[in-house]
Structure formats: C-alpha cells, structure tokens
Design a protein around this motif. Structure first.
Motif, PDB file in Angstrom:
ATOM      1  N   THR A   2      10.559   0.414   0.505  1.00 55.52           N
ATOM      2  CA  THR A   2      11.482  -0.190  -0.458  1.00 55.52           C
ATOM      3  C   THR A   2      12.555  -1.013   0.254  1.00 55.52           C
ATOM      4  O   THR A   2      12.843  -2.148  -0.137  1.00 55.52           O
ATOM      5  CB  THR A   2      12.154   0.905  -1.308  1.00 55.52           C
ATOM      6  OG1 THR A   2      11.152   1.611  -2.037  1.00 55.52           O
ATOM      7  CG2 THR A   2      13.153   0.304  -2.284  1.00 55.52           C
ATOM      8  N   VAL A   3      13.124  -0.447   1.307  1.00 58.57           N
ATOM      9  CA  VAL A   3      14.158  -1.163   2.068  1.00 58.57           C
ATOM     10  C   VAL A   3      13.589  -2.421   2.689  1.00 58.57           C
ATOM     11  O   VAL A   3      14.206  -3.490   2.678  1.00 58.57           O
ATOM     12  CB  VAL A   3      14.746  -0.246   3.157  1.00 58.57           C
ATOM     13  CG1 VAL A   3      15.753  -1.005   4.002  1.00 58.57           C
ATOM     14  CG2 VAL A   3      15.396   0.976   2.532  1.00 58.57           C
ATOM     15  N   SER A   4      12.370  -2.324   3.231  1.00 52.43           N
ATOM     16  CA  SER A   4      11.746  -3.470   3.882  1.00 52.43           C
ATOM     17  C   SER A   4      11.499  -4.604   2.894  1.00 52.43           C
ATOM     18  O   SER A   4      11.789  -5.773   3.180  1.00 52.43           O
ATOM     19  CB  SER A   4      10.420  -3.034   4.531  1.00 52.43           C
ATOM     20  OG  SER A   4       9.877  -4.081   5.297  1.00 52.43           O
ATOM     21  N   ILE A   5      10.981  -4.281   1.712  1.00 50.39           N
ATOM     22  CA  ILE A   5      10.703  -5.303   0.703  1.00 50.39           C
ATOM     23  C   ILE A   5      11.989  -6.001   0.275  1.00 50.39           C
ATOM     24  O   ILE A   5      12.050  -7.231   0.156  1.00 50.39           O
ATOM     25  CB  ILE A   5      10.012  -4.671  -0.519  1.00 50.39           C
ATOM     26  CG1 ILE A   5       8.562  -4.321  -0.192  1.00 50.39           C
ATOM     27  CG2 ILE A   5      10.069  -5.611  -1.726  1.00 50.39           C
ATOM     28  CD1 ILE A   5       7.657  -5.512  -0.024  1.00 50.39           C
ATOM     29  N   ARG A   6      13.045  -5.228   0.052  1.00 47.83           N
ATOM     30  CA  ARG A   6      14.305  -5.817  -0.411  1.00 47.83           C
ATOM     31  C   ARG A   6      14.856  -6.818   0.597  1.00 47.83           C
ATOM     32  O   ARG A   6      15.491  -7.801   0.213  1.00 47.83           O
ATOM     33  CB  ARG A   6      15.337  -4.715  -0.671  1.00 47.83           C
ATOM     34  CG  ARG A   6      15.089  -3.944  -1.941  1.00 47.83           C
ATOM     35  CD  ARG A   6      16.235  -3.037  -2.300  1.00 47.83           C
ATOM     36  NE  ARG A   6      16.514  -2.030  -1.289  1.00 47.83           N
ATOM     37  CZ  ARG A   6      17.234  -0.949  -1.507  1.00 47.83           C
ATOM     38  NH1 ARG A   6      17.743  -0.725  -2.699  1.00 47.83           N
ATOM     39  NH2 ARG A   6      17.460  -0.069  -0.551  1.00 47.83           N
ATOM     40  N   ALA A   7      14.619  -6.562   1.877  1.00 48.53           N
ATOM     41  CA  ALA A   7      15.160  -7.453   2.908  1.00 48.53           C
ATOM     42  C   ALA A   7      14.271  -8.660   3.169  1.00 48.53           C
ATOM     43  O   ALA A   7      14.726  -9.637   3.774  1.00 48.53           O
ATOM     44  CB  ALA A   7      15.345  -6.676   4.218  1.00 48.53           C
ATOM     45  N   GLU A   8      13.016  -8.630   2.699  1.00 51.01           N
ATOM     46  CA  GLU A   8      12.045  -9.666   3.079  1.00 51.01           C
ATOM     47  C   GLU A   8      11.777 -10.703   2.004  1.00 51.01           C
ATOM     48  O   GLU A   8      11.278 -11.784   2.323  1.00 51.01           O
ATOM     49  CB  GLU A   8      10.715  -9.005   3.463  1.00 51.01           C
ATOM     50  CG  GLU A   8      10.785  -8.201   4.743  1.00 51.01           C
ATOM     51  CD  GLU A   8       9.506  -7.420   5.012  1.00 51.01           C
ATOM     52  OE1 GLU A   8       9.314  -6.997   6.169  1.00 51.01           O
ATOM     53  OE2 GLU A   8       8.702  -7.237   4.075  1.00 51.01           O
ATOM     54  N   VAL A  25       0.839  -1.208   0.000  1.00 57.00           N
ATOM     55  CA  VAL A  25       0.000   0.000   0.000  1.00 57.00           C
ATOM     56  C   VAL A  25       0.870   1.252   0.000  1.00 57.00           C
ATOM     57  O   VAL A  25       0.612   2.213  -0.742  1.00 57.00           O
ATOM     58  CB  VAL A  25      -0.938   0.001   1.217  1.00 57.00           C
ATOM     59  CG1 VAL A  25      -1.673   1.328   1.344  1.00 57.00           C
ATOM     60  CG2 VAL A  25      -1.943  -1.133   1.114  1.00 57.00           C
ATOM     61  N   LEU A  26       1.917   1.262   0.821  1.00 56.31           N
ATOM     62  CA  LEU A  26       2.791   2.434   0.896  1.00 56.31           C
ATOM     63  C   LEU A  26       3.544   2.658  -0.411  1.00 56.31           C
ATOM     64  O   LEU A  26       3.726   3.805  -0.839  1.00 56.31           O
ATOM     65  CB  LEU A  26       3.789   2.265   2.049  1.00 56.31           C
ATOM     66  CG  LEU A  26       3.195   2.281   3.464  1.00 56.31           C
ATOM     67  CD1 LEU A  26       4.294   2.062   4.496  1.00 56.31           C
ATOM     68  CD2 LEU A  26       2.478   3.588   3.734  1.00 56.31           C
ATOM     69  N   LEU A  27       3.969   1.568  -1.065  1.00 51.20           N
ATOM     70  CA  LEU A  27       4.680   1.705  -2.331  1.00 51.20           C
ATOM     71  C   LEU A  27       3.750   2.175  -3.445  1.00 51.20           C
ATOM     72  O   LEU A  27       4.013   3.170  -4.117  1.00 51.20           O
ATOM     73  CB  LEU A  27       5.326   0.376  -2.716  1.00 51.20           C
ATOM     74  CG  LEU A  27       6.581  -0.029  -1.951  1.00 51.20           C
ATOM     75  CD1 LEU A  27       6.956  -1.469  -2.271  1.00 51.20           C
ATOM     76  CD2 LEU A  27       7.739   0.892  -2.283  1.00 51.20           C
ATOM     77  N   ARG A  28       2.647   1.458  -3.609  1.00 46.77           N
ATOM     78  CA  ARG A  28       1.719   1.778  -4.698  1.00 46.77           C
ATOM     79  C   ARG A  28       1.132   3.170  -4.540  1.00 46.77           C
ATOM     80  O   ARG A  28       1.170   4.001  -5.469  1.00 46.77           O
ATOM     81  CB  ARG A  28       0.616   0.717  -4.727  1.00 46.77           C
ATOM     82  CG  ARG A  28      -0.458   0.930  -5.777  1.00 46.77           C
ATOM     83  CD  ARG A  28      -1.542  -0.122  -5.577  1.00 46.77           C
ATOM     84  NE  ARG A  28      -2.099  -0.059  -4.235  1.00 46.77           N
ATOM     85  CZ  ARG A  28      -2.699  -1.082  -3.618  1.00 46.77           C
ATOM     86  NH1 ARG A  28      -2.787  -2.259  -4.223  1.00 46.77           N
ATOM     87  NH2 ARG A  28      -3.190  -0.945  -2.405  1.00 46.77           N
ATOM     88  N   GLY A  29       0.595   3.442  -3.361  1.00 42.72           N
ATOM     89  CA  GLY A  29       0.008   4.758  -3.109  1.00 42.72           C
ATOM     90  C   GLY A  29       1.033   5.871  -3.172  1.00 42.72           C
ATOM     91  O   GLY A  29       0.769   6.950  -3.714  1.00 42.72           O
TER      92      GLY A  29
END
Length: 499
Positions: A392-398, A340-344
C-alpha cells in the motif's frame, strides 16, 4: 544473495538514510500507538490523584473516562492538522528541513509529557499528545515521499515497503517497553511517555549528513550540481542513466506546471483514477480488521484460560509475527509486484476473517477452539504484513508525479487520521452490538477492494512514473484524446550525459 550483497555495498548510503528516515518516521508513530495502551491505568490514576489534590474530592468516573478518551483521541486530531499542512511546508521548505524542524517539535512534546507527573498537571499530557499528533501527521507523508524519491527504480518497492517494517518495529518496541518489568510500572510510565523523543533526537542528529532528494533539487530548486552530488552520495558511482532519464522526462512534463493544491488535484481529470486508488487503499487499510484483531487477541487468550500477566507477553506474538512478515514483504515485493500482494493479501485476509468468525462463535463449545482462533489471528497479522502493509505504501508513492505527490499525500494522510479518529470512537460500540460478527464487515470490505484492485490497478513494478501515468491515462480518458507531453529536452539531456 550475491546481487543483494552487491547492492548493499553500492547503496550503503541509501540504506543508511532509509534507516534514519524510518527511525524518526513511522517507527516512532508505531511506538506511540502501541505504548499508550500500557499506560492507561497509570494515567487514569494520575488524573484522579491530581484532581483529588486540587479539589479535595475524587474525579467522577464518567469525567475520568472522558479525559482518558480525549488523551487518546487528541493524538489523531493533531495528526489530522499536521497532515493537512504537509503539502504547503513540503513545497516551501523541502522535506529535509521540514523533518528536522518536526523532530524539534516531537522532542519538545516528549519533554512536556515526561514532566507532567513532576508538575502534577495532566493537562501537560494533553498538550504533549496533541503536539505529538501534529508531528506524526507531518512526518508520515514526508517519510513516504522522501524514501520514494531517493531510491532508484530497482529498489523503489523495497525502499517504500520499509516504512511498514519500521511501523511494525515501533509497535513491537512499544509493547516490550510497556511491560511492567521495564517502563510500564507506576513509577516509570512518564519515562515511557517521554521516550518517543529519542527517535526524533536520533534523526535530528543524523539527517543533516544526508542530502535532499535528487528530484526535488532538480525540479524545484533547479540545482543540477546538487542533484548530481546527491545521486553520487546515495547511489554510488555506478551507471544510473535510466533513473536519471526518468527524472528528466518527468521534469519535461512538468514544464510550466506548478505544484497542484489539494482542490486542484481533486478537480484534475488526468489524476481521477489515481485518486480513486489512493482512497480505496487508504480506506481498506483502516477497515481491513487489523485493529479489531489486536483488540480480540486479549479476549481469545482469556477464553483459553491463560493467566492475565501471561497474556500481555503472549499478545507480543501477534506484533512480532507482523514484524517478521514485513521483512518477508521487503524481500519479495520486487519479485511478485505490488498488485499481486494487494489482491492476494486482501482475499486471503477476508477468508481468514470468515474462519475467525466461525472459531469465535464456537469458542465455548470446544476447549481447543481458542487455540485455533489464536493461530488464525497470528496468520492474519502475517498476511497483512507480507501483503497490504508494504504494498500500500509503495503504490501511494509511485502513482503520482512530483507535482501531484504533496497534495495526494495530504488526501491520503487526512483520510488515514480521520479513519483513526472515527474508528477509534465508533469501534467499541460496533463490538458491543455485533461482537465478533463485526469481522464480517471487514471481510466484505477486503473482498470488494480485492476485486477493484484486480480490475483497475496497473502493476507499477519496474516502471517509471511516465509509464505508470500512461497506464492510468487509459482509465482516465478511455476513448478520449489523451494529452501528450514533451519528453525531448536537449539542454537537460546534456546535463545527464555529463553525470
């Protein structure tokens, strides 16, 4: 609020370690990126003075501009080299040892730059900036991986998003320190250049008191006792069975699996869509327009008629707005989720860039239009900080397993540093040709990336790496047979029940 306070007490060691990693990680990178802009006139004057003293005549203007551009861009070249070697060093020595040695490199580099004026050698600045770049390229992927691995599932998004907070904090501290009344003066700029060694010194002194990441200790070193001790130190004495089960499941899937190289990861079909996502996210951060926004803030304030000395203080409003926004991101990322945070965020930022293009086009028509532009610029920085910066940082790490994480972060870091170098060299020419219409390019990138994220990126909030991998397998294999991996390991679960 009560839940947050209880977590703060229970996970106080974890929060302390996140702070130490942030200070020696993205904080010092943000500090160096922002502070160098306040030293441009002083460094150019120093190069000219040194040249005059050596050769008896002033340096040619073109050569001066070339040396200054090399001084700025060599940081990115060093970052590219440092990030390229991060996978090998991480696997061989672990993240903690790599960070400690990296801090020594940063301190040496800061000392060399700080002594450049006394030694009358602008070459020392070039050497120091190159070493700082190597250190930065190594510590950024290490910081992101380390924070993600030491955090329990319910705090994973919070912990990962703190790296964007420390990045913004470093930029703001660099802007404040670079003011003429502080370290941005003609006599004190070497101290400003050398002050990047202070965060490294703080981390060098404090990091030895914290453990290596529990997944690394168990999966790579086979140290069960060390893993248990690290979990107790970082997470307290509570019940952490679910998180431990996740580690054991990941370990079970990694049996007979080595750490992949970058080339092996790129060839592996099971991680094709994860790579697509990391390339899209990294490219979008570079092409979202945030660097252009900082570039145009000065011009907008000049058009509004503000005094040049006041403009330097007013540009702090953009950096402070982004910093406050990253705090908001930390508090809401576990509620709203990453997708949601990325898309929005992408779509709102794209809409704001369209509005900024209009207001900049009409800036000479109405006296109040520059103020509208400034408000939109500040709002753009806020949306970037709340959404894409932390998510972005969270997605890359997960989205990557431990066996793929080092090479994945190498790819992401190399793309980032390549983007810094390419955009840094080409952006002035783009602005010269297109002026403020360059924002339309960034707007197209943001809307396209938002659509791709909406269609293909699975939500990672509250999911284990095994569950996230299963979501991506639907894209990687579609109707093909999805390979299964064992998740029942009796011997390993005996260890879990004793913890």
């Amino acid at each position: 609020m009560t839940g947050f306070l209880s977590d703060l007490v229970q996970y106080r060691e974890l929060f302390q370690m996140i702070t130490v990693l942030g200070i020696g990680g993205t904080f010092q990178i943000g500090f160096q990126i922002s502070s160098i802009t306040y030293m441009s006139q002083h460094v150019k004057a120093f190069i000219n003075e040194t040249w005059l003293e050596r050769y008896g005549y002033p340096i040619h203007q073109e050569n001066l501009l070339f040396l200054w551009s090399i001084t700025v861009s060599i940081f990115g070249i060093g970052g590219l080299l440092g990030s390229s070697g991060s996978r090998y060093l991480t696997v061989k020595y672990g993240k903690k040892k790599c960070l400690l040695c990296n801090n020594l490199l940063m301190i040496v580099a800061a000392s060399i730059m700080g002594c450049s004026k006394i030694a009358q050698s602008f070459e020392m600045i070039l050497i120091g900036r190159f070493m700082c770049g190597i250190s930065a390229g190594l510590c950024v992927p290490l910081h992101h991986q380390y924070v993600g691995e030491i955090s329990p599932r319910k705090l994973r998004g919070f912990a990962n998003s703190t790296s964007s907070f420390f990045w913004s904090l470093g930029k703001v501290v660099g802007q404040i320190s670079g003011q003429r009344e502080l370290l941005g003066s003609q006599s004190l700029w070497p101290m400003l250049m050398a002050s990047c060694g202070l965060p490294a010194l703080v981390q060098l002194v404090t990091l030895p008191f914290f453990p290596e990441s529990p997944p690394y200790l168990l999966m790579h070193k086979g140290d069960q006792e060390g893993c248990k001790k690290a979990i107790r130190q970082l997470w307290g004495e509570g019940h952490h069975q679910a998180e431990i089960d996740d580690i054991m499941k990941e370990k079970a899937t990694m049996k007979n699996t080595k750490i992949l190289s970058v080339l092996e990861l790129m060839k592996e079909p099971a991680f094709r869509w994860q790579l697509y996502m990391i390339v899209i996210l990294t490219t979008t951060v570079q092409l979202c327009g945030i660097n252009a926004i900082y570039f145009y803030t000065f011009e907008v304030l000049q058009a509004a008629g503000f005094d040049e000395r006041m403009i330097y203080y007013m540009t702090l409003s953009v950096g402070l707005s982004e910093l406050i926004a990253t705090v908001v991101c930390i508090s809401i990322i576990e509620r709203l989720g990453r997708k949601v945070l990325l898309r929005g965020g992408y779509w709102i930022m794209g809409s704001l860039l369209a509005c900024i293009t209009v207001t900049l086009s009409l800036q000479g028509w109405y006296f109040w239009m520059p103020y509208c532009s400034l408000c939109l610029i500040v709002l753009f920085a806020v949306v970037f900080g709340v959404g894409p910066a932390g998510a972005t940082v969270s997605i890359r790490a997960e989205i990557f397993k431990l066996s793929c994480r080092p090479p994945a972060f190498v790819i992401s870091s190399v793309l980032s540093w390549l983007g810094v170098f390419v955009i840094g060299t080409s952006f002035p020419f783009i602005v010269e040709r297109l002026k403020h219409f360059c924002f339309l390019i960034f707007m197209g990138v943001l809307f396209t990336s938002g659509i791709i994220i909406h269609l293909f990126l699975p939500e990672t909030k509250g999911k284990s790496i095994v569950e996230i991998t299963e979501e991506f397998n639907k894209l990687n294999f579609k109707k093909k047979c999805i390979p299964t991996s064992p998740i029942h390991v009796t011997e390993d679960y005996t260890f879990c029940t004793r913890l």
